[in-house]
Design a protein around this motif. Structure first.
Motif, mmCIF file in Angstrom:
data_model
loop_
_atom_site.group_PDB
_atom_site.id
_atom_site.type_symbol
_atom_site.label_atom_id
_atom_site.label_comp_id
_atom_site.label_asym_id
_atom_site.label_seq_id
_atom_site.Cartn_x
_atom_site.Cartn_y
_atom_site.Cartn_z
ATOM 1 N N UNK A 23 5.708 37.363 3.989
ATOM 2 C CA UNK A 23 6.920 36.912 3.306
ATOM 3 C C UNK A 23 6.523 35.997 2.152
ATOM 4 N N UNK A 24 6.913 36.381 0.941
ATOM 5 C CA UNK A 24 6.544 35.641 -0.258
ATOM 6 C C UNK A 24 7.781 35.111 -0.957
ATOM 7 N N UNK A 25 7.605 33.982 -1.665
ATOM 8 C CA UNK A 25 8.643 33.477 -2.553
ATOM 9 C C UNK A 25 7.977 33.162 -3.880
ATOM 10 N N UNK A 26 8.696 33.403 -4.979
ATOM 11 C CA UNK A 26 8.133 33.185 -6.311
ATOM 12 C C UNK A 26 8.875 32.068 -7.029
ATOM 13 N N UNK A 27 8.168 31.407 -7.949
ATOM 14 C CA UNK A 27 8.755 30.354 -8.758
ATOM 15 C C UNK A 27 9.910 30.855 -9.613
ATOM 16 N N UNK A 28 10.618 29.923 -10.232
ATOM 17 C CA UNK A 28 11.950 30.181 -10.772
ATOM 18 C C UNK A 28 12.016 30.118 -12.291
ATOM 19 N N UNK A 49 4.487 47.231 3.636
ATOM 20 C CA UNK A 49 5.514 46.486 2.916
ATOM 21 C C UNK A 49 5.396 44.984 3.123
ATOM 22 N N UNK A 50 5.548 44.248 2.028
ATOM 23 C CA UNK A 50 5.716 42.801 2.089
ATOM 24 C C UNK A 50 7.121 42.481 1.599
ATOM 25 N N UNK A 51 7.597 41.269 1.893
ATOM 26 C CA UNK A 51 8.962 40.867 1.526
ATOM 27 C C UNK A 51 8.886 39.748 0.495
ATOM 28 N N UNK A 52 9.483 39.973 -0.666
ATOM 29 C CA UNK A 52 9.473 39.009 -1.765
ATOM 30 C C UNK A 52 10.885 38.500 -2.001
ATOM 31 N N UNK A 69 8.506 52.486 -4.058
ATOM 32 C CA UNK A 69 7.612 53.056 -3.038
ATOM 33 C C UNK A 69 7.781 52.409 -1.676
ATOM 34 N N UNK A 70 8.420 51.238 -1.634
ATOM 35 C CA UNK A 70 8.564 50.513 -0.381
ATOM 36 C C UNK A 70 7.434 49.547 -0.115
ATOM 37 N N UNK A 71 6.507 49.389 -1.073
ATOM 38 C CA UNK A 71 5.400 48.453 -0.889
ATOM 39 C C UNK A 71 5.873 47.007 -0.927
ATOM 40 N N UNK A 72 6.936 46.763 -1.684
ATOM 41 C CA UNK A 72 7.520 45.418 -1.774
ATOM 42 C C UNK A 72 9.024 45.532 -1.567
ATOM 43 N N UNK A 73 9.518 44.846 -0.562
ATOM 44 C CA UNK A 73 10.961 44.746 -0.350
ATOM 45 C C UNK A 73 11.433 43.478 -1.055
ATOM 46 N N UNK A 74 12.339 43.638 -2.017
ATOM 47 C CA UNK A 74 12.762 42.519 -2.849
ATOM 48 C C UNK A 74 14.128 42.014 -2.400
ATOM 49 N N UNK A 75 14.216 40.702 -2.224
ATOM 50 C CA UNK A 75 15.487 40.019 -1.967
ATOM 51 C C UNK A 75 15.672 38.979 -3.065
ATOM 52 N N UNK A 76 16.907 38.724 -3.457
ATOM 53 C CA UNK A 76 17.148 37.751 -4.519
ATOM 54 C C UNK A 76 18.453 37.029 -4.272
ATOM 55 N N UNK A 101 20.386 25.157 -0.087
ATOM 56 C CA UNK A 101 20.042 25.757 1.195
ATOM 57 C C UNK A 101 18.746 26.559 1.156
ATOM 58 N N UNK A 102 18.132 26.677 -0.029
ATOM 59 C CA UNK A 102 16.905 27.472 -0.150
ATOM 60 C C UNK A 102 15.787 26.976 0.768
ATOM 61 N N UNK A 103 15.528 25.672 0.875
ATOM 62 C CA UNK A 103 14.439 25.242 1.756
ATOM 63 C C UNK A 103 14.599 25.702 3.201
ATOM 64 N N UNK A 104 15.791 25.526 3.746
ATOM 65 C CA UNK A 104 15.999 25.876 5.157
ATOM 66 C C UNK A 104 16.062 27.385 5.362
ATOM 67 N N UNK A 105 16.737 28.096 4.469
ATOM 68 C CA UNK A 105 16.975 29.518 4.679
ATOM 69 C C UNK A 105 15.771 30.367 4.267
ATOM 70 N N UNK A 106 15.107 29.984 3.162
ATOM 71 C CA UNK A 106 14.022 30.806 2.622
ATOM 72 C C UNK A 106 12.648 30.184 2.867
ATOM 73 N N UNK A 107 12.460 28.947 2.434
ATOM 74 C CA UNK A 107 11.118 28.373 2.425
ATOM 75 C C UNK A 107 10.551 28.147 3.816
#
Length: 413
Positions: A23-28, A49-52, A69-76, A101-107
């Motif tokens: 599970x990955x998160x990217x800067x903003x 698959x990884x989740x970004x 291709x399903x290699x990366x599942x993207x959520x935003x 809520x990003x820290x609790x829900x995502x990070x």
């Protein structure tokens, strides 16, 4: 002794070995790590698959191939630019989320943080550049931190730095910083902005959203701001530079921001500028903190407002085009602020001439702000004040700021 991270020879090496399910998160925003995201976009389906998860993503991250291709599942939690196009194709899952809520829900559920930083100084400190919203929190919660290092990251006063010892892998980036281009105000958006400016109380602290209306209001606030002793909070873009300079010239406290969204000229102006301070979302966005600021005015745009005052800002005909982001946080803080006000500003018609003041929203659309969470709705035709008014009074006020050619139909809806 400073512990240095691994220096990867390429982004491919830096991202190598991520197992399926990571599970990955990217800067903003302007801190979007484009070098790392583009490499992730080349991940083969055979690797699993990884989740970004993403916020506001600027530039061109080139994730389409891996998402397809399903290699990366993207959520935003904010659908913008290329991510909006991928969402239309069913390749991005929308995550409705307030920024606080990003820290609790995502990070708290993140394995790897992908960030963009400047090179370390003599003491090992790297600048987070234009974005501090959740980046530092992501770095400190993720199990692995991969940072692309670029020379174009401004160093800002405040909490916008991370020590190199907190980074696990570094990779050099030659990709220019993602840019946000302000929209030149049209006659309509300028008229909307003028009406917003007219209702701002003297000494107000103003928060503005992004987009054409936000940029127009930013220009208007900067034009009238010094005379009215206005202040800014939350986000800075190019049109706001004159007001920040004026605030500094009159001896005002530094403007506190969570993001810089703009051009290289904005970044050069902000570099080392004591007139601004960069802080994270838990300080800048939290309603508890905002409530302590007197006369805090939250100004955000929308897609449509119905005759009850309900606001749709995330969707058009059910398709997601943005996100909740900080709008709900700022509006709640404005409500709790002494003399605060919650404003929705929008053009009265779409580019195709459809009314944005509507009898009711489509069932497929998401209501971003409920009818009791808006104090005023502003179009180029004036201001509809909703706070303290009955449903019938609110209806009449909203019809009065609709485009004249649509008022009769709204009145009989």
């Amino acid at each position: 002794m400073t512990t240095w991270p691994d220096i990867a020879s390429s982004a491919q090496d830096a991202l190598g070995g991520l197992p399926a399910g990571t599970r990955l998160v990217a800067g903003n925003a302007c801190g979007t790590p484009l070098t790392l995201l583009r490499e992730l976009g080349r991940r083969p389906a055979s690797a699993g698959a990884v989740v970004l998860t993403l916020g506001i993503t600027l530039g061109e991250p080139d994730l389409a191939e891996a998402a397809t291709s399903g290699a990366v599942r993207v959520r935003a939690w904010h659908v913008h630019g290329e991510i909006r196009a991928l969402h239309r194709e069913g390749l991005v899952d929308y995550l409705p989320l307030r920024l606080i809520d990003v820290p609790e829900v995502v990070l708290d559920r993140t394995d790897v943080a992908l960030v963009r930083v400047g090179p370390p100084d003599a003491d090992g400190w790297c600048s987070l550049g234009p974005s501090a919203s959740y980046t530092l929190d992501a770095i400190r919660r993720a199990r692995l931190v991969i940072a692309e290092v670029a020379d174009d990251m401004p160093r800002l006063v405040g909490d916008g730095a991370v020590h190199v010892s907190e980074l696990d892998r570094l990779v050099a980036s030659e990709v220019p910083m993602a840019r946000y281009e302000p929209v030149v105000p049209s006659a309509v958006s300028a008229a909307v902005a003028a009406h917003v400016g007219a209702i701002l109380p003297a000494g107000a602290t103003v928060q503005l959203g992004i987009g054409a209306i936000g940029d127009a209001v930013a220009a208007e606030v900067s034009r009238i701001g010094d005379a009215a002793s206005l202040r800014l909070h939350g986000m800075l873009s190019d049109p706001m530079i004159p007001l920040v300079d004026a605030i500094a010239a009159r001896g005002g406290a530094p403007v506190q921001v969570v993001e810089l969204l703009g051009s290289p000229q904005l970044m050069a102006w902000a570099d080392g500028n004591p007139a601004i301070e960069l802080h994270d979302s838990q300080r800048i966005h939290h309603p508890r903190e905002i409530s302590r600021i007197p006369s805090f005015v939250s100004v955000n745009s929308a897609v449509a407002v119905d005759l009850a005052g309900q606001v749709v800002a995330e969707t058009v005909r059910g398709g997601v085009i943005s996100g909740v982001g900080g709008s709900a946080d700022f509006a709640e803080g404005a409500h709790l602020s002494d003399g605060g006000m919650r404003v929705i500003a929008l053009a009265s018609t779409t580019a195709k001439g459809h009314s944005t003041i509507v009898a009711g929203h489509a069932a497929s659309d998401l209501v971003t702000a409920s009818h009791y969470n808006v104090d005023a709705v502003v179009t180029e035709h004036g201001v509809a004040r909703l706070r303290g008014r009955t449903r019938a009074e609110r209806r009449d006020a909203l019809i009065s700021v609709a485009a004249p050619e649509h008022r009769a139909a709204l009145a009989t809806a």
